[in-house]
Write a protein that holds these residues in place. Structure first.
Motif, mmCIF file in Angstrom:
data_model
loop_
_atom_site.group_PDB
_atom_site.id
_atom_site.type_symbol
_atom_site.label_atom_id
_atom_site.label_comp_id
_atom_site.label_asym_id
_atom_site.label_seq_id
_atom_site.Cartn_x
_atom_site.Cartn_y
_atom_site.Cartn_z
ATOM 1 N N TRP A 177 13.940 83.777 -57.813
ATOM 2 C CA TRP A 177 14.135 84.617 -56.623
ATOM 3 C C TRP A 177 13.365 85.930 -56.756
ATOM 4 C CZ3 TRP A 177 15.649 84.543 -51.743
ATOM 5 C CH2 TRP A 177 16.464 83.508 -51.276
ATOM 6 N N PRO B 98 24.501 84.652 -57.091
ATOM 7 C CA PRO B 98 24.581 84.262 -55.680
ATOM 8 C C PRO B 98 24.448 85.434 -54.715
ATOM 9 C CG PRO B 98 26.765 84.259 -56.648
ATOM 10 C CD PRO B 98 25.806 84.659 -57.752
ATOM 11 N N GLU B 99 23.778 86.499 -55.129
ATOM 12 C CA GLU B 99 23.526 87.614 -54.211
ATOM 13 C C GLU B 99 22.034 87.954 -54.238
ATOM 14 O OE1 GLU B 99 25.787 88.552 -56.858
ATOM 15 O OE2 GLU B 99 27.527 87.811 -55.756
ATOM 16 N N LEU B 100 21.562 88.395 -53.101
ATOM 17 C CA LEU B 100 20.161 88.800 -52.992
ATOM 18 C C LEU B 100 20.092 90.316 -52.826
ATOM 19 C CD1 LEU B 100 17.158 87.966 -52.512
ATOM 20 C CD2 LEU B 100 17.698 88.070 -50.074
ATOM 21 N N PRO B 101 19.361 91.018 -53.703
ATOM 22 C CA PRO B 101 19.184 92.466 -53.506
ATOM 23 C C PRO B 101 18.449 92.721 -52.186
ATOM 24 C CG PRO B 101 18.600 91.821 -55.750
ATOM 25 C CD PRO B 101 18.772 90.558 -54.967
ATOM 26 N N LEU B 102 19.020 93.582 -51.360
ATOM 27 C CA LEU B 102 18.496 93.753 -49.998
ATOM 28 C C LEU B 102 17.385 94.788 -49.874
ATOM 29 C CD1 LEU B 102 21.703 93.441 -47.798
ATOM 30 C CD2 LEU B 102 19.624 92.069 -47.611
ATOM 31 N N PHE B 103 17.354 95.801 -50.746
ATOM 32 C CA PHE B 103 16.364 96.863 -50.537
ATOM 33 C C PHE B 103 14.917 96.366 -50.602
ATOM 34 C CE2 PHE B 103 19.862 99.899 -50.808
ATOM 35 C CZ PHE B 103 19.500 100.763 -49.786
ATOM 36 N N VAL C 5 13.876 93.549 -49.678
ATOM 37 C CA VAL C 5 13.661 92.836 -48.412
ATOM 38 C C VAL C 5 13.396 93.842 -47.301
ATOM 39 C CG1 VAL C 5 14.704 91.251 -46.746
ATOM 40 C CG2 VAL C 5 15.143 90.956 -49.192
ATOM 41 N N LEU C 6 14.228 94.886 -47.266
ATOM 42 C CA LEU C 6 14.104 95.931 -46.241
ATOM 43 C C LEU C 6 12.781 96.678 -46.374
ATOM 44 C CD1 LEU C 6 16.091 97.451 -44.108
ATOM 45 C CD2 LEU C 6 16.247 99.171 -45.904
ATOM 46 N N ARG C 7 12.438 97.036 -47.598
ATOM 47 C CA ARG C 7 11.194 97.790 -47.812
ATOM 48 C C ARG C 7 9.982 96.971 -47.407
ATOM 49 N NH1 ARG C 7 13.556 99.953 -52.529
ATOM 50 N NH2 ARG C 7 12.807 98.199 -53.748
ATOM 51 N N GLY C 8 10.029 95.680 -47.674
ATOM 52 C CA GLY C 8 8.855 94.839 -47.455
ATOM 53 C C GLY C 8 8.846 94.126 -46.119
ATOM 54 N N LEU D 285 10.611 91.667 -45.214
ATOM 55 C CA LEU D 285 10.519 90.255 -45.579
ATOM 56 C C LEU D 285 11.468 89.405 -44.744
ATOM 57 C CD1 LEU D 285 10.373 90.579 -49.477
ATOM 58 C CD2 LEU D 285 8.509 90.676 -47.799
ATOM 59 N N VAL E 228 13.792 86.115 -45.188
ATOM 60 C CA VAL E 228 14.422 85.270 -46.194
ATOM 61 C C VAL E 228 15.094 84.113 -45.475
ATOM 62 C CG1 VAL E 228 16.213 85.136 -47.959
ATOM 63 C CG2 VAL E 228 14.810 87.206 -47.761
#
Lengths: 348, 348
Positions: B254, B277-282, B284-287, B289, B291
């Motif tokens: 991941w 089972p968790e995805l770091p969100l920052f 995703v937010l910065r890029g 992206l 998902v």
């Protein structure tokens, strides 16, 4: 010149700071005309982001008149009224050309360390030609309402629209917006006025915000949160929605968004997830969901939105329900912190 | 009849169980011809999923011949060779019509509590008309390689393709696949043979798997993980990729996927995220992206993929590098657990 300075949790003061000046040939200096306080400014104000040092500049939203330009600035002229997005960018690299100006290698945020903030009398704007969008006709073409809407374009109007875009909503679709702050309200406006959504459901538990939401194009208001809100939305629409905008960032809003989506649905998130910065993945996997989150590339949307504001009928500035002179910036923070104001404008 | 039974971590045995029988008028009973062990079966086998009770049935991948049908079964006939996806479904509800059969309100997984498993002599198939896809010509039309490819359609071929679909890769695009297991290899095959990707980069550190990856359409192999792999991919392509398939599910895969993507890019994930089972969100937010994760709606892809298998030139069954008689199911688990086999088929 004077600028708002963060003193510590709950304390904002105006101090004398060095004048904004050109530092690179691609810079401009912009004299601020209107600025405002962002919901995200409150994270620092409340001490939730303890990494904000005392003495920091503040504010990333402003419009102003160009006072001086560097030797390599070609498009932006002294005297122009310009709108700047909350992050500057070169607007020429491949990432900018892809429309993700917030990830430009040359980006930075106004008010961050080393940069002038919007809540000050003037701002050094890096990459002025890339960053600024010139308002045709300048100040002479703008009444108060137009200035307010132009100011909204610097962040909340673009961020709300971006949330709607990320949610995948298109002309004729249904979309649900979670969050009735300035961004959520602008997600409603963006989905309705810009993207042409046919049915826009706003989750809102505040009557005044819901009322503005309706004027912005919300066809339905769901005044319930959590499981109750999830069920109410599905009952209202006859089925779980395919497109949801998460415009808060806290765990309750995220959980509501994920629970609300139908299998194969999409959440577009523009809330900043300070409280729980992780997303549980199993519900996403089970539901074949699409999760899209992003800092809004306001610069990408600005030319179109500027035309819409000037053409009339698209008025994101209506989220400003309080205007104060810059000298009362401390009261502007208090009014937003205490939820007496949806969004507060500062006049210079 | 006989079926494989989970005894506890590392222990699978064949036991006598009650014969598969019709329980509802929409059921069929299918005599299993070929079955196999899934990478996800190993989670239980290794005790990583301690909630799997001793005595559980096993297996969710099988093809077989219809032995008996309920009174309301209209499409599937006794004697038909059928392919069943790993989850059954009614294939008539709005969620199935949306192509998300894994979220059908009437779905369930073969081998789960209360259901027959694919690793047994026969299976009760609920909603037989919705679940099963009939192979024209039946057993007489199939050689060993065809049977293997039909078996692959029940899960890995569809799951790999689904990962590629979720990543947004389309004809002529570039895509990177992280993971060289049976699913990752089928993501390569799906991206290449089904979706028409022009450049398919496989992240693989195993020569034998990389070799099959090349035969499946990988144009490039990157034998590096982590930051090194991220940099190698960007150097190879001249830019970070826009489409990445995550076909492992562990945190390293991941993190690599998220770090690898260009701003505005998309990760399609079909790995099961048991470890974190968790995805770091920052990031995703910065890029900005996208998902996308999902249990593959194999039933959605089955009709098309079945035609491709029968037409020749699309051979997902090549991931089976070991075939054992059903009586040696315990050795099949060991071979996969010890990575002596990419994927092991069981012949009945």
């Amino acid at each position: 010149m004077k600028a708002a300075i963060y003193q510590g949790p709950g304390a904002v003061e105006i101090h004398d700071v060095p004048d904004a000046t050109l530092s690179r040939p691609t810079d401009a200096v912009v004299r601020v005309v209107r600025a405002c306080v962002c919901g995200s400014d409150l994270w620092g104000y409340r001490g939730v982001l303890p990494n904000k040092p005392s003495g920091s500049r503040l504010g990333h939203e402003f419009i102003g008149v160009v006072e001086e330009v560097g030797a390599e600035v070609r498009e932006v002229k002294v005297g122009d009224l310009v709108v700047a997005p909350f992050q500057w960018c070169d607007n020429t690299c491949e990432t900018c050309r892809d429309g993700i100006q917030t990830s430009c290698p040359n980006t930075g945020t106004f008010g961050a360390a080393g940069a002038d903030g919007g809540q000050g009398e003037a701002v050094r704007v890096p990459f002025a030609d890339g960053t600024c969008v010139v308002v045709p006709g300048g100040m002479a073409a703008c009444d108060e309402a137009t200035l307010a809407s132009l100011l909204a374009l610097t962040d909340v109007a673009a961020t709300g629209l971006h949330g709607a875009v990320l949610s995948g909503v298109e002309r004729g679709d249904e979309v649900v917006v979670i969050g009735d702050g300035a961004v959520g309200l602008n997600a409603v406006l963006g989905a309705s006025a810009v993207l042409g959504a046919e049915r826009v459901v706003l989750v809102s538990t505040h009557d005044d915000r819901a009322a503005l939401g309706r004027e912005f194009g919300a066809t339905d208001i769901v005044p319930a949160r959590g499981d109750e809100g999830v069920e109410a939305v599905a009952a209202l629409l006859g089925r779980k929605p395919k497109h949801v905008v998460e415009a808060v960032g806290n765990p309750d809003a995220w959980d509501m968004a994920i629970a609300m989506l139908r299998p194969g649905g999409t959440v577009g998130s523009v809330g900043v997830p300070h409280v729980r910065p992780e997303l549980p993945l199993f519900p996403v996997l089970r539901g074949n969901l699409t999760v899209r989150a992003g800092l809004a590339p306001a610069r990408h949307y600005l030319p179109d939105l500027l035309q819409r504001v000037l053409a009339g009928g698209y008025d994101p500035g209506r989220v400003f329900d309080l205007t104060l002179p810059f000298g009362e910036v401390a009261e502007a923070y208090r009014a937003m912190d205490e939820r007496r104001s949806i969004k507060t404008m500062l006049a210079f």
